[in-house]
Design an enzyme around this catalytic site. Structure first.
Site, PDB file in Angstrom:
ATOM      1  CD  GLN A 140      -2.490  -1.257   2.688  1.00 24.68           C
ATOM      2  OE1 GLN A 140      -3.572  -0.692   2.854  1.00 24.68           O
ATOM      3  NE2 GLN A 140      -1.894  -1.919   3.669  1.00 24.68           N
TER       4      GLN A 140
ATOM      5  CG  ASP B 149       7.941   3.618   1.048  1.00 27.98           C
ATOM      6  OD1 ASP B 149       7.550   3.476   2.227  1.00 27.98           O
ATOM      7  OD2 ASP B 149       8.189   2.645   0.307  1.00 27.98           O
TER       8      ASP B 149
ATOM      9  CG  HIS C 126      -2.660   2.751  -2.060  1.00 29.54           C
ATOM     10  ND1 HIS C 126      -2.679   2.616  -0.686  1.00 29.54           N
ATOM     11  CD2 HIS C 126      -3.762   2.088  -2.498  1.00 29.54           C
ATOM     12  CE1 HIS C 126      -3.759   1.938  -0.323  1.00 29.54           C
ATOM     13  NE2 HIS C 126      -4.428   1.606  -1.409  1.00 29.54           N
TER      14      HIS C 126
ATOM     15  CB  CYS D  58       0.904  16.817 -21.701  1.00 23.37           C
ATOM     16  SG  CYS D  58       2.396  16.833 -20.688  1.00 23.37           S
TER      17      CYS D  58
ATOM     18  CB  CYS E  38       3.448  20.207 -17.012  1.00 20.67           C
ATOM     19  SG  CYS E  38       4.091  19.133 -18.307  1.00 20.67           S
TER      20      CYS E  38
ATOM     21  CB  CYS F 226       1.759  20.841 -21.589  1.00 15.60           C
ATOM     22  SG  CYS F 226       0.970  20.299 -20.051  1.00 15.60           S
TER      23      CYS F 226
ATOM     24  CG  ASN G  85       0.372  -3.402  12.617  1.00 22.31           C
ATOM     25  OD1 ASN G  85       0.946  -2.807  11.708  1.00 22.31           O
ATOM     26  ND2 ASN G  85      -0.499  -2.827  13.428  1.00 22.31           N
TER      27      ASN G  85
HETATM   28  N1  APR Z   1       6.745  -2.173  12.677  1.00 23.27           N
HETATM   29  C1  APR Z   1       5.495  -2.684  12.485  1.00 23.27           C
HETATM   30  N2  APR Z   1       4.354  -1.932  12.547  1.00 23.27           N
HETATM   31  C2  APR Z   1       4.505  -0.618  12.805  1.00 23.27           C
HETATM   32  C3  APR Z   1       5.778  -0.011  13.020  1.00 23.27           C
HETATM   33  C4  APR Z   1       6.922  -0.849  12.946  1.00 23.27           C
HETATM   34  N3  APR Z   1       8.177  -0.379  13.152  1.00 23.27           N
HETATM   35  N4  APR Z   1       5.583   1.314  13.263  1.00 23.27           N
HETATM   36  C5  APR Z   1       4.244   1.535  13.180  1.00 23.27           C
HETATM   37  N5  APR Z   1       3.603   0.386  12.918  1.00 23.27           N
HETATM   38  C6  APR Z   1       2.158   0.182  12.729  1.00 23.27           C
HETATM   39  C7  APR Z   1       1.274   1.296  13.268  1.00 23.27           C
HETATM   40  O1  APR Z   1       1.041   1.118  14.646  1.00 23.27           O
HETATM   41  C8  APR Z   1       0.013   1.084  12.436  1.00 23.27           C
HETATM   42  O2  APR Z   1      -0.840   0.128  13.072  1.00 23.27           O
HETATM   43  O3  APR Z   1       1.922   0.193  11.332  1.00 23.27           O
HETATM   44  C9  APR Z   1       0.534   0.468  11.124  1.00 23.27           C
HETATM   45  C10 APR Z   1       0.422   1.419   9.954  1.00 23.27           C
HETATM   46  O4  APR Z   1      -0.955   1.575   9.685  1.00 23.27           O
HETATM   47  P1  APR Z   1      -1.445   2.828   8.814  1.00 23.27           P
HETATM   48  O5  APR Z   1      -0.706   4.049   9.247  1.00 23.27           O
HETATM   49  O6  APR Z   1      -2.933   2.810   8.814  1.00 23.27           O
HETATM   50  O7  APR Z   1      -0.909   2.506   7.355  1.00 23.27           O
HETATM   51  P2  APR Z   1      -1.595   1.602   6.258  1.00 23.27           P
HETATM   52  O8  APR Z   1      -2.337   0.480   6.865  1.00 23.27           O
HETATM   53  O9  APR Z   1      -0.536   1.299   5.276  1.00 23.27           O
HETATM   54  O10 APR Z   1      -2.643   2.621   5.596  1.00 23.27           O
HETATM   55  C11 APR Z   1      -3.311   2.151   4.447  1.00 23.27           C
HETATM   56  O11 APR Z   1      -4.283   4.326   4.141  1.00 23.27           O
HETATM   57  O12 APR Z   1      -4.051   6.560   4.167  1.00 23.27           O
HETATM   58  C12 APR Z   1      -4.123   5.488   3.336  1.00 23.27           C
HETATM   59  O13 APR Z   1      -3.172   5.304   1.226  1.00 23.27           O
HETATM   60  C13 APR Z   1      -2.850   5.349   2.568  1.00 23.27           C
HETATM   61  O14 APR Z   1      -1.718   3.315   1.945  1.00 23.27           O
HETATM   62  C14 APR Z   1      -2.309   4.007   3.035  1.00 23.27           C
HETATM   63  C15 APR Z   1      -3.560   3.300   3.508  1.00 23.27           C
HETATM   64 ZN    ZN Z   2       2.124  18.522 -19.222  1.00 27.19          ZN
END
Ligand code: APR
Ligand code: ZN
Length: 246
Positions: A102, A105, A120, A131, A152, A155, A218
């Site tokens: 997701q 980066d 994403h 363009c 841009c 363009c 997580n």
């Molecule tokens: N190791 C593991 N987990 C971690 C760490 C770590 N070092 N640091 C933080 N976390 C956990 C956080 O506690 C959180 O539960 O990673 C989780 C990240 O969750 P989100 O911030 O909700 O990210 P994500 O699930 O990728 O969000 C999904 O939401 O905003 C949109 O497009 C955006 O792709 C993103 C999507």
């Molecule tokens: Zn352009």
């Protein structure tokens, strides 16, 4: 090693068609803030403005100020961490079929992963809405001194990172490829996601329905902890190194 780590290591060692599914948490140890959880981006920036296509079109300067002050500096300084590298190593060893992310980066690619499904998009790529020309992140950043939002170069139109904002659809085919990979894997390794945003969050259920084991790594709870065969509440870098033996 604690028993969950032990059990997860055994599942990884026995798996031959692993799919990794990652969120912002896997990049936290690379210095990129998560969206939710402690210190997440959404606590400082309003997602209704920062990452919403309608707001972007109405006031692109708001996004480009955030890009200049927060997004770009964090991204340029970020290096893949042990978790990204462990996933790339599993693929190199032939055990991992794909990494679905997701994240925008680009750190999985920087770590050496090859089969990456970026649900994403990727903020290292900037495109023109008018363009469709493509630009790199640094050449656009350098233009922000002269003009914000940056026009841009070919363009004069509206530049936007090639990422999915709220209100936009996912890249064509991305979710289909991800769902296919999740349905064919024997182990889904979920790392660093609250599993709150759909359609991405439907992937663990798809894997489970097709008989795969599901490991969730997580910090803090996720919306789908009940689906996990093994749930490890710890930082990705340490855990991924341990359970993949890298
Ligand atoms: N190791 C593991 N987990 C971690 C760490 C770590 N070092 N640091 C933080 N976390 C956990 C956080 O506690 C959180 O539960 O990673 C989780 C990240 O969750 P989100 O911030 O909700 O990210 P994500 O699930 O990728 O969000 C999904 O939401 O905003 C949109 O497009 C955006 O792709 C993103 C999507
Ligand atoms: Zn352009």
């Amino acid at each position: 090693m604690n028993s969950d780590i032990e059990k997860a290591s055994q599942l990884v060692a026995a798996a031959s068609s692993i799919v990794a599914f990652t969120g912002a948490g896997i990049s936290a140890e690379s210095g990129i803030p998560t969206y939710r959880g402690a210190g997440g981006l959404w606590t400082e920036y309003d997602p209704a403005k920062y990452a919403n296509i309608d707001y972007f079109l109405a006031d692109p300067a708001y996004y480009w100020r955030f890009f200049k002050e927060v997004r770009y500096p964090a991204l340029i300084a970020a290096k893949p961490n042990r978790a990204h590298l462990a996933i790339a190593e599993l693929e190199a060893k032939g055990q991992l079929r794909a990494v679905i992310t997701q994240n925008i980066d680009g750190l999985h690619g920087e770590a050496g992963s090859k089969n990456i499904i970026e649900l994403h998009g990727n903020t290292r790529k900037i495109g023109c809405l008018d363009c469709d020309a493509d630009y790199g992140i640094t050449e656009v950043y350098d233009r922000l001194e002269q003009a914000l939002p940056p026009p841009c170069p070919s363009c004069g139109g509206r530049l936007k990172p090639r990422v999915v904002f709220f209100g936009e659809s996912l890249p064509a085919g991305a979710m289909e490829n991800a769902a296919l990979a999740a349905s064919e894997c024997d182990l889904l390794l979920v790392v660093g996601s609250t599993l709150e945003v759909y359609p991405a969050a439907s992937l663990p259920g798809i894997a489970k329905q097709n008989g795969a084991n599901v490991i969730i790594v997580n910090v803090g709870q996720t919306a789908l902890d009940h689906l996990a065969d093994i749930r490890i509440d710890a930082k990705a870098g340490e855990v991924l190194s341990q359970i993949t033996g890298s």
